[in-house]
Design an enzyme around this catalytic site. Structure first.
Site, short mmCIF file in Angstrom:
data_model
loop_
_atom_site.label_atom_id
_atom_site.label_comp_id
_atom_site.label_asym_id
_atom_site.label_seq_id
_atom_site.Cartn_x
_atom_site.Cartn_y
_atom_site.Cartn_z
N CYS A 1 136.81 64.92 55.61
CA CYS A 1 138.00 65.64 56.03
C CYS A 1 138.35 66.72 55.05
O CYS A 1 138.68 66.54 53.92
CB CYS A 1 139.25 64.55 55.90
SG CYS A 1 141.04 65.08 56.21
N CYS B 1 137.61 72.10 60.02
CA CYS B 1 138.34 70.87 60.06
C CYS B 1 137.03 69.90 60.61
O CYS B 1 136.54 70.31 61.78
CB CYS B 1 139.20 70.46 60.91
SG CYS B 1 139.90 68.94 61.51
#
EC number: 5.1.1.3
Length: 267
Positions: free
Chosen positions: A73, A184
């Site tokens: 992440c 992302c």
């Protein structure tokens, strides 16, 4: 012996990192945890992100001897890595926007950073741009909505193109933008749709292969904890939900035997 590798993310976007690592290490034992109780991470405070990261790794490490943790992440990685490395002995690998390779391949020296709101505003990202893309113009879009679009695609197989178009519309008429960083781990899952909406962009860059190479390199020096030859890959979420069965099906499609609920409570 198989290494045991834990990957965690707020959602299922980190599966793109898992996929890249698995291509290089197909026989490793994988654990994947998505923190749906606190999804999305994009606008959580730094203190909360650190607390969640330490809690999740601690809880899983109690039951599974871990050889490595991959923070799959970008938003969390810009904050939690020092705390995890201080607390745990195993190697911790983070995921950060691929600014350096993007700056190297851009012909126009105009780059777009597509990430979460949390990532695009972090000082750490400013430092990466200053270090590796000083000669580039870096445009930024921070979107929580795009993370949710990807999560929906994983469960339904379809993308709301009008909703996606709204996220990137300011770049559609950009005269010199030729490189977009998928900042992302969710975003590579809509790369084809983004290519349709941004046909002038020549390069879409994500960190998956770089992270996989880093994992392989670090594991060469890691003493394996236990023999995991017969262990099945396991997935975890942090909260039961109405779409649990859909999520479990997604995880099974990615090679995980079942989806377990991690009894994790923020302290």
């Amino acid at each position: 012996m198989k290494p045991t590798i834990l990957l965690y993310d707020s959602g299922m976007g980190g599966l793109t990192i898992y996929d890249a690592i698995r291509e290089n290490l197909p026989d490793a034992h994988y654990l994947y945890c998505f923190d749906n109780a606190y999804f999305p991470y994009s606008e959580k405070s730094e203190a909360v992100l650190i607390e969640l990261a330490v809690g999740i790794v601690q809880k899983i490490a109690e039951n599974y001897p871990l050889d490595m943790v991959v923070v799959a992440c970008n938003t969390a990685s810009t904050v939690v890595l020092p705390a995890l490395r201080e607390r745990f002995a195993m190697p911790i690998v983070g995921t950060v926007p691929a600014i350096k390779p993007a700056a190297q391949i851009s012909q126009t020296k105009t780059i777009g950073l597509l990430a979460t709101k949390g990532t695009v505003t972090r000082p750490y990202v400013d430092e990466l741009i200053e270090r590796y893309a000083k000669d580039c113009v870096v445009e930024r879009i921070g979107s929580t909505d795009l993370v949710e679009i990807v999560e929906e695609k994983q469960q339904t197989g379809s993308v709301d193109m009008r909703r996606l178009q709204k996220v990137v519309e300011e770049w559609q008429s950009h005269p010199t933008l030729d490189t977009v960083i998928l900042g992302c781990t969710h975003f590579p899952l809509v790369k084809e749709e983004l290519q349709q909406l941004l046909p002038r962009v020549s390069f879409f860059v994500d960190p998956g292969n770089g992270i996989a190479n880093r994992v392989v390199s670090l594991l060469q020096d890691v003493k394996r904890n236990v023999n995991n030859e017969n262990k099945e890959n396991q997935a975890f979420c942090t909260q039961n939900s109405e779409n649990f069965l859909k999520r479990e099906k997604v995880m099974q499609n990615w090679g995980f035997k079942r989806l377990n609920i991690l009894n994790f409570v923020e302290k």
